[in-house]
Design a protein around this motif. Structure first.
Motif, PDB file in Angstrom:
ATOM      1  N   VAL A  44       0.855  -1.186   0.000  1.00 51.40           N
ATOM      2  CA  VAL A  44       0.000   0.000   0.000  1.00 51.40           C
ATOM      3  C   VAL A  44       0.891   1.237   0.000  1.00 51.40           C
ATOM      4  N   ALA A  45       0.735   2.064  -1.025  1.00 54.14           N
ATOM      5  CA  ALA A  45       1.458   3.334  -1.106  1.00 54.14           C
ATOM      6  C   ALA A  45       0.542   4.415  -0.538  1.00 54.14           C
ATOM      7  N   LEU A  46       0.982   5.046   0.521  1.00 52.13           N
ATOM      8  CA  LEU A  46       0.174   6.064   1.185  1.00 52.13           C
ATOM      9  C   LEU A  46       0.450   7.440   0.577  1.00 52.13           C
ATOM     10  N   LEU A  47      -0.575   8.254   0.511  1.00 46.15           N
ATOM     11  CA  LEU A  47      -0.462   9.601  -0.039  1.00 46.15           C
ATOM     12  C   LEU A  47      -0.061  10.563   1.074  1.00 46.15           C
TER      13      LEU A  47
ATOM     14  N   ARG B 164      -1.843   3.388 -15.229  1.00 47.42           N
ATOM     15  CA  ARG B 164      -1.909   4.417 -14.185  1.00 47.42           C
ATOM     16  C   ARG B 164      -3.256   4.353 -13.479  1.00 47.42           C
ATOM     17  N   PHE B 165      -3.226   4.501 -12.160  1.00 48.87           N
ATOM     18  CA  PHE B 165      -4.459   4.543 -11.391  1.00 48.87           C
ATOM     19  C   PHE B 165      -4.203   5.254 -10.083  1.00 48.87           C
ATOM     20  N   LEU B 166      -5.265   5.684  -9.465  1.00 45.60           N
ATOM     21  CA  LEU B 166      -5.200   6.328  -8.167  1.00 45.60           C
ATOM     22  C   LEU B 166      -6.172   5.605  -7.257  1.00 45.60           C
ATOM     23  N   ALA B 167      -5.661   5.098  -6.165  1.00 45.60           N
ATOM     24  CA  ALA B 167      -6.509   4.460  -5.167  1.00 45.60           C
ATOM     25  C   ALA B 167      -6.436   5.311  -3.908  1.00 45.60           C
ATOM     26  N   VAL B 168      -7.570   5.635  -3.342  1.00 40.89           N
ATOM     27  CA  VAL B 168      -7.623   6.519  -2.189  1.00 40.89           C
ATOM     28  C   VAL B 168      -8.354   5.805  -1.061  1.00 40.89           C
TER      29      VAL B 168
END
Length: 131
Positions: free
Chosen positions: A17-20, A121-125
């Motif tokens: 999990v890459a945290l923002l 490419r994607f963004l998961a929040v």
């Protein structure tokens, strides 16, 4: 205790999990709430019941896992991790000190992931409210 989930599990699927990180804000460490996390990557286990649990690993184990992800010997979302000797509680899976043992590298049954090549490419929040 060994397991608060019922039946003891021998393995779980590794997830990265890459945290923002928001500038000038603390990125809360899931293992130590209120403290700033060391880095932006957290490893979790996907359990057989579909829940995820944070992996409590030491710095050397984290470096080793990151290296295995980079060299392709561990594929997040596919590779199973041996947790037979881990201490499992409701909020974490603590691996014993030493080598991280990958149970097997074959595709995990029941997981149907999209086979893609190239860059996707994607963004998961994931948001957490402290209220």
């Amino acid at each position: 205790g060994r397991s608060l989930r019922g039946a003891e599990e021998e393995s779980c699927v590794i997830e990265e999990v890459a945290l923002l990180r928001i500038p000038d804000q603390v990125l809360s460490d899931p293992l130590h709430p209120g403290e700033d996390i060391d880095g932006d990557i957290v490893f979790e286990c996907l359990n057989s019941d579909g829940t995820t649990t944070v992996l409590d690993i030491d710095k050397d184990q984290k470096i080793a896992l990151e290296g295995m992800v980079r060299d392709g010997s561990v594929v997040p979302g596919e590779t199973a991790l041996d947790i037979s000797k881990a201490t499992i509680t409701q909020d974490r899976i603590s691996l014993p000190h030493g080598k991280v043992n990958v149970k097997h590298t074959a595709r995990v049954p029941g997981r149907s992931l999209s086979a893609t090549t190239g860059t996707k490419r994607f963004l998961a929040v994931k948001c957490q409210s402290h209220r």
